[in-house]
Design a protein around this motif. Structure first.
Motif, PDB file in Angstrom:
ATOM      1  N   GLN A   1       0.792  -1.222   0.000  1.00 11.31           N
ATOM      2  CA  GLN A   1       0.000   0.000   0.000  1.00 11.31           C
ATOM      3  C   GLN A   1       0.827   1.276   0.000  1.00 11.31           C
ATOM      4  O   GLN A   1       0.440   2.265  -0.627  1.00 11.31           O
ATOM      5  CB  GLN A   1      -0.950  -0.008   1.206  1.00 11.31           C
ATOM      6  CG  GLN A   1      -2.114  -0.967   1.077  1.00 11.31           C
ATOM      7  CD  GLN A   1      -3.042  -0.605  -0.080  1.00 11.31           C
ATOM      8  OE1 GLN A   1      -3.311   0.563  -0.339  1.00 11.31           O
ATOM      9  NE2 GLN A   1      -3.527  -1.626  -0.782  1.00 11.31           N
ATOM     10  N   ASP A   2       1.963   1.305   0.689  1.00 12.98           N
ATOM     11  CA  ASP A   2       2.716   2.560   0.727  1.00 12.98           C
ATOM     12  C   ASP A   2       3.170   2.969  -0.668  1.00 12.98           C
ATOM     13  O   ASP A   2       3.131   4.153  -1.024  1.00 12.98           O
ATOM     14  CB  ASP A   2       3.883   2.494   1.712  1.00 12.98           C
ATOM     15  CG  ASP A   2       4.918   1.428   1.387  1.00 12.98           C
ATOM     16  OD1 ASP A   2       4.674   0.581   0.496  1.00 12.98           O
ATOM     17  OD2 ASP A   2       5.982   1.432   2.045  1.00 12.98           O
TER      18      ASP A   2
ATOM     19  N   ARG B   1       0.097   4.140  -2.798  1.00 13.44           N
ATOM     20  CA  ARG B   1      -0.367   5.475  -2.412  1.00 13.44           C
ATOM     21  C   ARG B   1       0.528   6.577  -2.950  1.00 13.44           C
ATOM     22  O   ARG B   1       0.047   7.585  -3.485  1.00 13.44           O
ATOM     23  CB  ARG B   1      -0.458   5.556  -0.879  1.00 13.44           C
ATOM     24  CG  ARG B   1      -1.579   4.720  -0.298  1.00 13.44           C
ATOM     25  CD  ARG B   1      -1.463   4.630   1.212  1.00 13.44           C
ATOM     26  NE  ARG B   1      -2.374   3.621   1.749  1.00 13.44           N
ATOM     27  CZ  ARG B   1      -2.285   3.110   2.961  1.00 13.44           C
ATOM     28  NH1 ARG B   1      -1.319   3.496   3.787  1.00 13.44           N
ATOM     29  NH2 ARG B   1      -3.146   2.210   3.380  1.00 13.44           N
TER      30      ARG B   1
ATOM     31  N   ASP C   1      -0.478   9.569  -5.382  1.00 12.69           N
ATOM     32  CA  ASP C   1      -0.337  10.940  -4.867  1.00 12.69           C
ATOM     33  C   ASP C   1       0.646  11.762  -5.684  1.00 12.69           C
ATOM     34  O   ASP C   1       0.441  12.963  -5.901  1.00 12.69           O
ATOM     35  CB  ASP C   1       0.123  10.905  -3.404  1.00 12.69           C
ATOM     36  CG  ASP C   1      -0.941  10.345  -2.464  1.00 12.69           C
ATOM     37  OD1 ASP C   1      -2.108  10.255  -2.885  1.00 12.69           O
ATOM     38  OD2 ASP C   1      -0.596  10.000  -1.319  1.00 12.69           O
TER      39      ASP C   1
ATOM     40  N   ARG D   1      -5.500   2.852  -8.988  1.00 19.64           N
ATOM     41  CA  ARG D   1      -6.454   3.422  -8.027  1.00 19.64           C
ATOM     42  C   ARG D   1      -7.419   2.376  -7.481  1.00 19.64           C
ATOM     43  O   ARG D   1      -7.948   2.527  -6.375  1.00 19.64           O
ATOM     44  CB  ARG D   1      -7.232   4.581  -8.673  1.00 19.64           C
ATOM     45  CG  ARG D   1      -6.356   5.778  -8.994  1.00 19.64           C
ATOM     46  CD  ARG D   1      -7.116   6.909  -9.668  1.00 19.64           C
ATOM     47  NE  ARG D   1      -6.222   7.984 -10.057  1.00 19.64           N
ATOM     48  CZ  ARG D   1      -5.821   8.966  -9.260  1.00 19.64           C
ATOM     49  NH1 ARG D   1      -6.295   9.015  -8.014  1.00 19.64           N
ATOM     50  NH2 ARG D   1      -5.003   9.906  -9.691  1.00 19.64           N
TER      51      ARG D   1
ATOM     52  N   VAL E   1      -5.733   0.874  -4.184  1.00 23.11           N
ATOM     53  CA  VAL E   1      -5.349   1.696  -3.032  1.00 23.11           C
ATOM     54  C   VAL E   1      -6.412   1.556  -1.951  1.00 23.11           C
ATOM     55  O   VAL E   1      -7.597   1.786  -2.186  1.00 23.11           O
ATOM     56  CB  VAL E   1      -5.183   3.170  -3.441  1.00 23.11           C
ATOM     57  CG1 VAL E   1      -4.941   4.037  -2.205  1.00 23.11           C
ATOM     58  CG2 VAL E   1      -4.035   3.321  -4.427  1.00 23.11           C
ATOM     59  N   LYS E   2      -5.977   1.173  -0.754  1.00 24.58           N
ATOM     60  CA  LYS E   2      -6.863   1.026   0.399  1.00 24.58           C
ATOM     61  C   LYS E   2      -6.324   1.910   1.520  1.00 24.58           C
ATOM     62  O   LYS E   2      -5.406   1.527   2.241  1.00 24.58           O
ATOM     63  CB  LYS E   2      -6.922  -0.436   0.870  1.00 24.58           C
ATOM     64  CG  LYS E   2      -7.252  -1.445  -0.223  1.00 24.58           C
ATOM     65  CD  LYS E   2      -8.673  -1.333  -0.702  1.00 24.58           C
ATOM     66  CE  LYS E   2      -8.999  -2.411  -1.748  1.00 24.58           C
ATOM     67  NZ  LYS E   2     -10.353  -2.267  -2.307  1.00 24.58           N
ATOM     68  N   GLN E   3      -6.892   3.091   1.647  1.00 24.99           N
ATOM     69  CA  GLN E   3      -6.347   4.058   2.603  1.00 24.99           C
ATOM     70  C   GLN E   3      -6.459   3.603   4.050  1.00 24.99           C
ATOM     71  O   GLN E   3      -5.707   4.076   4.911  1.00 24.99           O
ATOM     72  CB  GLN E   3      -7.079   5.403   2.435  1.00 24.99           C
ATOM     73  CG  GLN E   3      -6.870   6.066   1.082  1.00 24.99           C
ATOM     74  CD  GLN E   3      -5.452   6.574   0.879  1.00 24.99           C
ATOM     75  OE1 GLN E   3      -4.638   6.573   1.799  1.00 24.99           O
ATOM     76  NE2 GLN E   3      -5.141   7.008  -0.340  1.00 24.99           N
ATOM     77  N   ASP E   4      -7.365   2.677   4.335  1.00 29.14           N
ATOM     78  CA  ASP E   4      -7.561   2.247   5.724  1.00 29.14           C
ATOM     79  C   ASP E   4      -6.696   1.049   6.100  1.00 29.14           C
ATOM     80  O   ASP E   4      -6.791   0.552   7.228  1.00 29.14           O
ATOM     81  CB  ASP E   4      -9.031   1.899   5.972  1.00 29.14           C
ATOM     82  CG  ASP E   4      -9.552   0.784   5.075  1.00 29.14           C
ATOM     83  OD1 ASP E   4      -8.951   0.558   4.001  1.00 29.14           O
ATOM     84  OD2 ASP E   4     -10.551   0.143   5.442  1.00 29.14           O
TER      85      ASP E   4
END
Length: 390
Positions: A306-307, A310, A314, A362, A365-368
């Motif tokens: 994930q990092d 993201r 971004d 996109r 991507v799992k922001q949580d």
């Protein structure tokens, strides 16, 4: 073709510690460019061609469940292992849980076990990335009342005799992730393989970097088959281009070392036009090195943690993420239950191995989720998600 049951599996970042027993006699040194075009001892033209062809093959199996899908399977009969009625003791000899990729995978496996009421006991021994301990662990499991034994080998050649001894007990043995040099297991489960992973990244750089562009190749450790395959594939592709591989460096999977290496090359070469990596756990550190130097981040190969996904979104990076999907940790449990029910399974269970591109990033991507959670876990629809993976 005669298939060699060798290591084709690891990593998001794979468990690469404790692999010295399988090191080649000579490994390429730090800073060695690939322009000498010497083929690695791990390069196998037939297997390379096979894996690259698999990338375009249509898998068999249920739609949307890639951990149950299979590519060109040759099914084998398992009737002699059938144990009707359930009550299974499933045993697992795990190479290690010493990095995020293996931690995500093992959690996914544990949750898969819960989905099968036929399994009443799940016995797990962690080899802690040590060959000697895993050999002892496998011997211990063969002395227990295991209905089936799953093995993720720490290394290939050294663990082969222990796997053969387990097979000789008559208990069905399932090997996954990394392989061994024997075909005695009932099934060997893995994604397409290291050649496909390495080629996906190299082909991306070939497409995105102009001829003469400078490529920095970042590797983790020498001597691990799947990582060697990844570099062998990339080296094969780079050798047929005008790209200039200015360095091949080992990072030990350490973020600080990765950042230092990249910074040194930026200063030494003036400009780096592309970064190829054999595993992406330190990809963010590589990106940060360019940012700290105040220069544009070049085309870069990462992975599905994930990092990286993201920062890719971004910062609008020019990137690709080959994957070594952690959903493969579900498949050995599914295979074990099938075998114990006497159902056919593939002798070699080849799973799809997707890649993430700029068009699809996109979606993953799992922001949580934690920064080092791997997007290809195949766990989103499992009971309790996302709790166990946080």
């Amino acid at each position: 073709m005669t298939k060699r049951w060798a290591l084709v599996a690891v990593a998001g970042v794979l468990a690469v510690a404790g692999c010295s027993s399988d090191l080649p006699e000579e490994s390429s040194g730090s800073g060695t460019p690939s322009s000498d075009t010497r083929k690695s001892e791990f390069f196998d033209q037939a297997e390379y061609d096979r894996q690259l062809a698999f990338r375009n093959a249509t898998p068999q199996g249920p739609e949307g469940r890639p951990w149950e899908q299979m590519l060109e399977p040759q099914m084998v009969d398992t009737a002699k292992f059938a144990k009707p009625g359930g009550g299974y003791t499933l045993c697992f000899s795990n190479a290690a849980v010493d990095n995020p990729w293996r931690q995500v995978g093992f959690k996914t496996m544990q949750e898969e076990v819960k989905l099968h009421p036929e399994i009443t006991d799940f016995v797990v021994l962690d080899a802690e990335a040590k060959d000697d301990k895993q050999i002892s662990d496998i011997q211990s499991l063969t002395g227990r009342k295991c209905s089936a034994i799953i093995i993720s080998p720490n290394t290939t050649a050294t663990l082969t005799p222990a796997v053969e001894q387990a097979c000789a007990t008559g208990v069905p043995v399932i090997v996954f992730d990394r392989g061994v040099n024997t075909d005695c297991p009932v099934t060997f489960i893995h994604p397409i393989g290291g050649f496909a992973f390495g080629a996906n990244g190299a082909e991306f750089l070939k497409e995105r970097v102009k001829p003469g562009g400078k490529i920095l190749a970042l590797r983790i450790l020498p001597g691990v088959d799947v990582l060697e395959q990844r570099w062998a594939a990339a080296n094969e592709i780079f050798g047929g281009t005008e790209l200039d591989v200015v360095g091949v460096e080992f990072t030990d999977g350490d973020a600080a070392k990765t950042k230092s290496i990249v910074a040194d090359y930026i200063q030494r070469e003036g400009k780096i036009d592309g970064v190829w990596m054999d595993a992406g756990a330190t990809a963010v550190a590589a990106v940060e090195a360019f940012q700290d130097a105040g220069v544009d981040v070049p085309a870069i190969v990462g992975e599905d943690q994930q990092d990286f996904l993201r920062i890719w979104v971004d910062e609008g990076l020019n990137a690709v993420a080959p994957t070594y999907p952690t959903y493969q940790w579900r498949t050995p449990v599914i295979a074990a239950v099938k075998i114990l029910k006497g159902e056919q399974v593939p002798k070699e269970w080849v799973l799809p191995q997707p890649r993430i591109t700029g068009d699809t990033v996109r979606e993953y991507v799992k922001q949580d989720m934690p920064p080092l959670h791997y997007a290809m876990c195949g766990c989103e629809g499992m009971p309790g998600y996302p709790g166990p993976w946080k």
